[in-house]
Design a protein around this motif. Structure first.
Motif, PDB file in Angstrom:
ATOM      1  N   GLU A  87     -36.754 -11.112  44.086  1.00 47.93           N
ATOM      2  CA  GLU A  87     -36.401 -10.886  45.490  1.00 47.93           C
ATOM      3  C   GLU A  87     -37.386  -9.920  46.153  1.00 47.93           C
ATOM      4  OE1 GLU A  87     -32.728 -12.156  43.292  1.00 47.93           O
ATOM      5  OE2 GLU A  87     -34.334 -10.745  42.885  1.00 47.93           O
ATOM      6  N   GLU A  88     -37.772  -8.882  45.412  1.00 48.73           N
ATOM      7  CA  GLU A  88     -38.734  -7.906  45.950  1.00 48.73           C
ATOM      8  C   GLU A  88     -40.100  -8.559  46.190  1.00 48.73           C
ATOM      9  OE1 GLU A  88     -40.750  -3.613  44.753  1.00 48.73           O
ATOM     10  OE2 GLU A  88     -39.045  -4.325  43.579  1.00 48.73           O
TER      11      GLU A  88
ATOM     12  N   LEU B 201     -40.624 -11.744  46.757  1.00 48.44           N
ATOM     13  CA  LEU B 201     -40.452 -12.662  47.885  1.00 48.44           C
ATOM     14  C   LEU B 201     -40.566 -11.915  49.206  1.00 48.44           C
ATOM     15  CD1 LEU B 201     -39.799 -15.384  49.172  1.00 48.44           C
ATOM     16  CD2 LEU B 201     -37.364 -14.874  48.798  1.00 48.44           C
ATOM     17  N   GLU B 202     -39.934 -10.762  49.337  1.00 41.57           N
ATOM     18  CA  GLU B 202     -40.017  -9.980  50.578  1.00 41.57           C
ATOM     19  C   GLU B 202     -41.466  -9.588  50.868  1.00 41.57           C
ATOM     20  OE1 GLU B 202     -37.678  -9.696  52.907  1.00 41.57           O
ATOM     21  OE2 GLU B 202     -36.607 -11.024  51.514  1.00 41.57           O
TER      22      GLU B 202
ATOM     23  N   GLY C 234     -33.602  -8.055  40.231  1.00 37.80           N
ATOM     24  CA  GLY C 234     -34.027  -7.872  41.617  1.00 37.80           C
ATOM     25  C   GLY C 234     -35.517  -8.026  41.867  1.00 37.80           C
TER      26      GLY C 234
ATOM     27  N   ARG D 295     -43.326 -12.681  52.059  1.00 39.46           N
ATOM     28  CA  ARG D 295     -42.982 -12.997  53.439  1.00 39.46           C
ATOM     29  C   ARG D 295     -43.712 -12.075  54.413  1.00 39.46           C
ATOM     30  NH1 ARG D 295     -36.511 -13.669  52.394  1.00 39.46           N
ATOM     31  NH2 ARG D 295     -36.476 -15.950  52.212  1.00 39.46           N
TER      32      ARG D 295
ATOM     33  N   LEU E  73     -35.594 -18.849  43.632  1.00 35.70           N
ATOM     34  CA  LEU E  73     -36.131 -18.543  44.968  1.00 35.70           C
ATOM     35  C   LEU E  73     -37.351 -19.385  45.320  1.00 35.70           C
ATOM     36  CD1 LEU E  73     -35.839 -14.651  44.813  1.00 35.70           C
ATOM     37  CD2 LEU E  73     -34.328 -16.260  46.001  1.00 35.70           C
TER      38      LEU E  73
ATOM     39  N   GLY F 241     -35.153 -16.130  37.854  1.00 37.57           N
ATOM     40  CA  GLY F 241     -35.157 -15.448  39.149  1.00 37.57           C
ATOM     41  C   GLY F 241     -36.175 -16.053  40.104  1.00 37.57           C
TER      42      GLY F 241
END
Length: 155
Positions: free
Chosen positions: A145-146, A148-149, A142, A152, A55, A51
């Protein structure tokens, strides 16, 4: 006592995959994702690594460095990275000093037996080396992705 948001991340220097050294001092100035996992080449740990790996370009765009840490030896990390073509470093803490300092080496239980092991945890550090966010007892789907957010959103 577990580390919390706002705490200074404990300093560390660990042997890494590919003969590299992974040190907090070398990462300061970037956002840092430290993800602690129990064991190389197990199903959950493999999915988690894949994962983050998928990313990695997006993490780089967010100026975030991803480091995986477990108590497995470097030789195991090298095999794991090669098998799954992982492009980020894995650090080895066989002595468990860093794992203890970060509060992720804990007593666990399975089938009525207790043992010491890594609690799957991720920490996002800001550019100054302070803990910006902690994800304890990570559930893999997931999760990358969490993180990464959050990376950011971090200045």
């Amino acid at each position: 006592m577990p580390l919390a948001q706002g705490d200074a991340a404990p300093d560390f220097t660990l042997p890494g995959s590919g003969g590299a050294t992974v040190a907090l001092a070398d990462l300061i100035g970037h956002k840092i994702v430290l993800y602690f996992y129990p064991k190389d080449d197990t199903s959950g740990c493999t999915l988690e690594a894949q994962g983050f790996n998928a990313l990695l370009g997006a993490f780089a765009e967010a100026d975030a460095r991803v480091i995986g840490i477990s108590p497995d030896p470097v030789k195991s990390h090298d095999k794991f990275r090669a098998k799954y073509d992982l492009a980020f470093p894995l650090a080895s803490d066989e002595a468990k000093a860093m794992l203890e300092a970060y509060g992720v080496w804990v007593e666990k239980s399975m089938y009525g037996k207790t043992y010491m092991g890594v609690e799957r945890t991720t920490m996002l550090l800001d550019r100054a080396g302070r803990i910006a966010r902690v994800w304890p007892k990570v559930k893999v789907p997931g999760h990358a992705e969490e993180v990464l957010e959050a990376a950011r959103a971090l200045p």
